[in-house]
Design an enzyme around this catalytic site. Structure first.
Site, PDB file in Angstrom:
ATOM      1  CB  ALA A  84      51.098  -1.724 -37.190  1.00 25.28           C
ATOM      2  N   GLY A 126      48.544  -5.696 -34.639  1.00 27.43           N
ATOM      3  CA  GLY A 126      47.619  -5.560 -35.756  1.00 27.43           C
ATOM      4  C   GLY A 126      47.333  -6.889 -36.446  1.00 27.43           C
ATOM      5  CD  GLU A 149      44.723  -4.215 -33.094  1.00 27.93           C
ATOM      6  OE1 GLU A 149      45.719  -3.904 -33.783  1.00 27.93           O
ATOM      7  OE2 GLU A 149      44.145  -3.427 -32.329  1.00 27.93           O
ATOM      8  CD  GLU A 197      49.114  -3.732 -30.409  1.00 23.07           C
ATOM      9  OE1 GLU A 197      49.108  -4.522 -29.425  1.00 23.07           O
ATOM     10  OE2 GLU A 197      48.526  -3.981 -31.473  1.00 23.07           O
TER      11      GLU A 197
HETATM   12  N1  3HC Z   1      56.911  -4.527 -38.219  1.00 20.03           N
HETATM   13  C1  3HC Z   1      58.034  -4.517 -38.950  1.00 20.03           C
HETATM   14  N2  3HC Z   1      59.102  -5.266 -38.715  1.00 20.03           N
HETATM   15  C2  3HC Z   1      59.023  -6.083 -37.662  1.00 20.03           C
HETATM   16  C3  3HC Z   1      57.891  -6.165 -36.841  1.00 20.03           C
HETATM   17  C4  3HC Z   1      56.789  -5.340 -37.161  1.00 20.03           C
HETATM   18  N3  3HC Z   1      55.666  -5.347 -36.458  1.00 20.03           N
HETATM   19  N4  3HC Z   1      58.122  -7.071 -35.881  1.00 20.03           N
HETATM   20  C5  3HC Z   1      59.353  -7.540 -36.093  1.00 20.03           C
HETATM   21  N5  3HC Z   1      59.900  -6.937 -37.162  1.00 20.03           N
HETATM   22  C6  3HC Z   1      61.225  -7.186 -37.750  1.00 20.03           C
HETATM   23  C7  3HC Z   1      62.348  -6.814 -36.807  1.00 20.03           C
HETATM   24  O1  3HC Z   1      62.620  -5.435 -36.872  1.00 20.03           O
HETATM   25  C8  3HC Z   1      63.468  -7.685 -37.333  1.00 20.03           C
HETATM   26  O2  3HC Z   1      63.939  -7.041 -38.481  1.00 20.03           O
HETATM   27  P1  3HC Z   1      65.467  -7.173 -38.910  1.00 20.03           P
HETATM   28  O3  3HC Z   1      65.716  -8.625 -39.178  1.00 20.03           O
HETATM   29  O4  3HC Z   1      65.579  -6.284 -40.079  1.00 20.03           O
HETATM   30  O5  3HC Z   1      66.247  -6.692 -37.712  1.00 20.03           O
HETATM   31  C9  3HC Z   1      62.755  -8.948 -37.782  1.00 20.03           C
HETATM   32  O6  3HC Z   1      61.366  -8.579 -37.919  1.00 20.03           O
HETATM   33  C10 3HC Z   1      62.843 -10.084 -36.834  1.00 20.03           C
HETATM   34  O7  3HC Z   1      62.502  -9.630 -35.541  1.00 20.03           O
HETATM   35  P2  3HC Z   1      63.113 -10.319 -34.247  1.00 20.03           P
HETATM   36  O8  3HC Z   1      64.590 -10.249 -34.291  1.00 20.03           O
HETATM   37  O9  3HC Z   1      62.417  -9.716 -33.085  1.00 20.03           O
HETATM   38  O10 3HC Z   1      62.669 -11.833 -34.488  1.00 20.03           O
HETATM   39  P3  3HC Z   1      62.030 -12.879 -33.548  1.00 20.03           P
HETATM   40  O11 3HC Z   1      61.758 -14.050 -34.403  1.00 20.03           O
HETATM   41  O12 3HC Z   1      62.843 -13.017 -32.315  1.00 20.03           O
HETATM   42  O13 3HC Z   1      60.616 -12.255 -33.076  1.00 20.03           O
HETATM   43  C11 3HC Z   1      58.464 -11.203 -33.274  1.00 20.03           C
HETATM   44  C12 3HC Z   1      59.572 -12.014 -33.987  1.00 20.03           C
HETATM   45  C13 3HC Z   1      57.863 -12.046 -32.162  1.00 20.03           C
HETATM   46  C14 3HC Z   1      57.418 -10.830 -34.284  1.00 20.03           C
HETATM   47  C15 3HC Z   1      59.110  -9.950 -32.629  1.00 20.03           C
HETATM   48  O14 3HC Z   1      59.844  -9.289 -33.620  1.00 20.03           O
HETATM   49  C16 3HC Z   1      58.132  -8.979 -32.047  1.00 20.03           C
HETATM   50  O15 3HC Z   1      57.718  -9.116 -30.919  1.00 20.03           O
HETATM   51  N6  3HC Z   1      57.790  -7.959 -32.825  1.00 20.03           N
HETATM   52  C17 3HC Z   1      56.992  -6.875 -32.329  1.00 20.03           C
HETATM   53  C18 3HC Z   1      55.583  -7.117 -32.643  1.00 20.03           C
HETATM   54  C19 3HC Z   1      54.787  -5.912 -32.255  1.00 20.03           C
HETATM   55  O16 3HC Z   1      55.103  -5.163 -31.359  1.00 20.03           O
HETATM   56  N7  3HC Z   1      53.680  -5.733 -32.961  1.00 20.03           N
HETATM   57  C20 3HC Z   1      52.789  -4.659 -32.687  1.00 20.03           C
HETATM   58  C21 3HC Z   1      53.070  -3.581 -33.638  1.00 20.03           C
HETATM   59  S1  3HC Z   1      52.107  -2.163 -33.267  1.00 20.03           S
HETATM   60  C22 3HC Z   1      50.605  -2.504 -33.925  1.00 20.03           C
HETATM   61  O17 3HC Z   1      50.356  -3.559 -34.425  1.00 20.03           O
HETATM   62  C23 3HC Z   1      49.650  -1.368 -33.872  1.00 20.03           C
HETATM   63  C24 3HC Z   1      48.256  -1.792 -34.148  1.00 20.03           C
HETATM   64  O18 3HC Z   1      47.595  -2.103 -32.957  1.00 20.03           O
HETATM   65  C25 3HC Z   1      47.492  -0.725 -34.842  1.00 20.03           C
END
Ligand code: 3HC
Ligand code: NAI
Length: 703
Positions: A61, A102, A105, A125
């Site tokens: 997401a 997501g 998912e 998450e």
């Molecule tokens: N949404 C929007 N932006 C995201 C994102 C996401 N899910 N995940 C990462 N980004 C953005 C970061 O904010 C960053 O942006 P910036 O360059 O403007 O600062 C950019 O992507 C790069 O992120 P990282 O510096 O962390 O880059 P890495 O390459 O080291 O890691 C990653 C990439 C493994 C995808 C890491 O960013 C990560 O773990 N992201 C979190 C993923 C996450 O938590 N997803 C779950 C979201 S909640 C969800 O999905 C709800 C659902 O169940 C309904």
């Protein structure tokens, strides 16, 4: 639209295209459902592949959309996944690089999944204080088994696609591609075969139709719940993950989905989740400096030198050795050099003993370290970090020498914790190359690095330091030059309040307990005993000269006059038994404080834990707001990062500035005005920072 649509023969390919990680924001969701409709309406299309452009299948997401109306706007992620399941034509997910949250998912909603090796697969998450909210808790156990899935959901850590594909009986991946490069071709071929099987009468498989059971049923979940509760303490999400997976084993699929959704919405509204989401964004925002764009090229850092092999020099060196970067460490005397090296060895050997570091890795790291007494050996260093005594005279000597010998373009950094970086820079003919790199003790452990930007520090120097910080796994936050930088400037106000509280009637143990109950790793007095009360004493002595009108409680000075510097002298605010670290309340200290109150004519009063926490935390907030006004920090979230990574502020409260927003800035300011009316406190300090008053007047927040 953030998803592309292309035909490859009779297979339609929908490519998520929402950089940086194909977050499933509104436009991307629309792109997917439009693509599905178009493919299903086109008689020439037999099957559909969904994949991601660039460096991710999907990071989940779109976190940036959370809390905005767009997050809820249809099609939401659940509707997108439903549309995939309802597609009359087979949908194949071509998973590569990152499939998280997501994103995973979405893949689980597809009829089939083909994965490239090396893809990071996770439901992270929980790290945002949530649980998977688009079927992750219901579908992942159906393809990986309850235990593997629950572990992944509760921990949130990524597992590589090939590890998952090798699990016996797994149904997550239908096929592993030979490589990331061949993934699309292989997914296209797989899709064509799936279409052929469908034409021959095979039904499209759905994960929701798979069974979900654990042989031990409720007993297993009770065990899991107990484990998780012990680990999660202040975070509600992990235990809820257990509930949701258990629901998958007990309910029909749709009822399980409804259960998951209800918990997801509930968690989204918790302050803990708000704090963790803030932390995620703040951590990434900290690495961005407003006037240093992506066009600023960092300098290459291949060799590092460290001056001074004391407490900090040793720890700083270890960071670089751990990252495989060679370090030359310089001292003035062989004896000091030997002592420094012995400490580094001792630290590594302790890690080897605990099984945290392999013997050969330890040897590799030590082989990267060159001890020296001669500046000649620093000529080709790309980055020099000075960590000698905290005296301007000594710093002057070192920087003048460095200026003479070190090659042009090398970065000259100081680890000073209190001195003026601009003055240090002025000892050289290259102030543009000078910067502060303020590590925290123990430097090989603490995450925080304050990067102190001098008036003349070049932009590419800053870009380089931010980049190298990432390499050595530090959270770097930029601070302007001021006394104490961000962290210590604020902590001084917090400590002053702790002193006033003693005078007014609290005991050190009451203050510590209240603050620790709030969530700080350690209260101010236990912290003082650990770090050494003489450090604060030295700073105060300087302050008495520099700022004679600043109000301090004298209790800490009285303590130091008794030689009670803390654990290192066996006594401080607390008593200590030899060789032990347990803080034992001290009758002597209590009497010392009581006598001081009497001399000052103060009648002690009962002080509530609430007042203690508010005065200490709001002192951080007020000084933090002044730091923002002064331009020392460029954003409030940087201040939060400093406190979360360097000062043990409770993670689930998001840092002092975020916490103040959660309490409400209006309420915080009202409390400050109340504190200002206390004659034993410092009325001048409690005048709300103009920025705070302005934000309250405008009904705005720091963010
Ligand atoms: N949404 C929007 N932006 C995201 C994102 C996401 N899910 N995940 C990462 N980004 C953005 C970061 O904010 C960053 O942006 P910036 O360059 O403007 O600062 C950019 O992507 C790069 O992120 P990282 O510096 O962390 O880059 P890495 O390459 O080291 O890691 C990653 C990439 C493994 C995808 C890491 O960013 C990560 O773990 N992201 C979190 C993923 C996450 O938590 N997803 C779950 C979201 S909640 C969800 O999905 C709800 C659902 O169940 C309904
Ligand atoms: P320390 O006293 O443990 O180590 C200083 C070392 O520098 C000694 O080994 C000494 O022999 C060496 N040294 C002195 N003059 C030198 C010179 N001219 N050339 C080469 N080596 C020289 O001190 P510590 O605690 O490591 O502090 C170093 C710096 O780091 C100080 O500026 C301090 O303010 C800063 N700092 C200290 C923190 C701490 O918690 N100890 C935290 C953050 C910063």
């Amino acid at each position: 639209m953030s998803a592309d649509y292309q035909l490859h023969g009779d297979v339609a390919v929908i490519t998520l295209n929402n950089p940086p990680v194909n977050g499933l924001g509104y436009a991307t969701r629309v792109g997917i459902t439009n693509g599905l409709e178009r493919a299903n309406a086109d008689p020439a299309v037999k099957a559909i592949v969904i994949t991601g452009a660039g460096k991710a299948f999907s990071g989940g997401a779109d976190i940036r959309e959370f809390g905005t109306p767009k997050a809820l706007q249809e099609p939401n992620l659940l509707s997108v996944i439903l549309a995939i399941e309802h597609s009359a034509k087979p949908v194949v997910a071509a998973v590569h690089s990152v499939a998280m949250g997501g994103g995973l998912e979405l893949a689980l909603g597809c009829h089939y999944r083909v994965a490239a090796p090396g893809a990071q697969i996770a439901l992270p998450e929980v790290k945002l204080g949530l649980l998977p909210g688009a079927g992750g808790t219901q579908r992942l156990p159906r393809v990986l088994g309850v235990e593997t899935a629950l572990n992944m959901i509760v921990k949130g850590d990524p597992v590589s696609s090939e590890v998952l594909a090798s699990l016996p009986g797994q149904k997550l991946f239908d096929q592993m591609a030979a490589s990331a490069e061949s993934l699309l071709q292989e997914a296209l071929a797989f899709a064509a075969q799936a279409a052929a099987r469908q034409a021959a009468g095979e039904a499209l498989p759905l994960v929701r139709q798979l069974p979900c059971k654990h042989p031990q049923g409720d007993a297993y979940f009770q065990f899991a719940r107990n484990m998780v509760k012990g680990m999660a303490k202040n975070f509600p999400a992990p235990a809820k993950c257990v509930d949701a997976v258990q629901a998958a084993t007990k309910n029909k699929f749709d009822a399980g989905m409804a259960f998951e959704r209800a918990i997801f919405v509930e968690l989204m509204n918790t302050p803990e989740s708000a704090a963790l989401r803030h932390l995620f964004l703040a951590e990434r925002a900290a690495s961005k400096i407003p006037d240093v764009g992506d066009d600023v090229k960092p300098r290459a850092i291949q060799k590092v030198a460290v001056i001074g092999a004391g407490t900090m020099g040793g720890g700083i060196s270890m960071n670089f050795l751990n990252a495989g970067i060679p370090v030359t460490i310089l001292e003035t005397k062989q004896e000091a050099l030997d002592r420094g090296l012995a400490t580094i060895r001792k630290n590594y050997e302790a890690q080897v003993k605990k099984g945290k570091l392999k013997q050969d890795k330890y040897e590799q790291r030590m082989a990267l370290l060159t001890p020296t007494l001669s500046y000649d050996d620093l000529r080709d260093a790309d980055l020099v970090i000075e960590a000698v005594f905290e005296e301007m005279g000594v710093k002057e000597q070192v920087f003048k020498k460095l200026d003479e010998v070190v090659k042009p373009g090398a970065i000259l950094a100081s680890n000073t914790s209190t001195l003026d970086v601009d003055k240090i820079a002025a000892f050289t003919k290259r102030p543009q190359d000078v910067v502060g790199m303020h590590f925290f003790s123990p430097a090989n452990v603490m995450k925080l690095l304050e990067v102190v930007r001098g008036a003349k520090t070049a932009k590419d120097v800053l870009a380089t330091v931010m980049q190298i910080a990432k390499k050595i796994r530090k959270t770097a936050v930029v601070s302007g030059v001021c006394d104490g930088f961000i962290g210590n400037r604020m902590i001084e106000q917090y400590s002053r309040q702790a002193g006033f509280l003693l005078e007014e009637g609290a005991t050190p143990q009451q203050v510590d307990k209240a603050v620790e109950k709030f969530g700080f790793a350690m209260g101010p007095f236990r912290m003082g005993d650990l770090a050494g009360n003489d450090i604060g004493w030295a700073i105060r002595k300087r302050r008495y000269v520099e700022k004679p009108d600043m109000k301090y409680s004298k209790t800490a000075d009285l303590l130091c006059e008794l030689g009670r510097y803390g654990q290192k002298t066996g006594a401080g605010w607390y008593d200590y038994q030899p060789g032990k670290r347990d803080a034992i309340p001290s009758k002597l200290v209590e009497d010392m404080i009581a006598k001081h109150r009497q001399e000052q004519g103060i009648t002690p009063r009962k002080i509530s834990d609430e007042e203690i926490v508010q005065r200490l935390v709001y002192a951080l907030v007020n000084e933090g707001a002044r730091i923002l006004e002064d331009g020392i920090a460029s954003k409030a979230s940087d201040i939060d990062m400093v406190y979360l990574t360097g000062y043990g502020f409770p993670i689930w409260r998001g840092g002092p500035m975020k916490y103040a927003e959660q309490v409400g800035l209006f309420n915080v300011v009202e409390s400050m005005k109340r504190f200002a009316r206390n004659p034993l406190d410092d009325a001048r300090f409690w005048q709300p920072a103009p920025l705070l008053s302005k934000l309250v007047a405008e009904g705005r927040n720091f963010s």
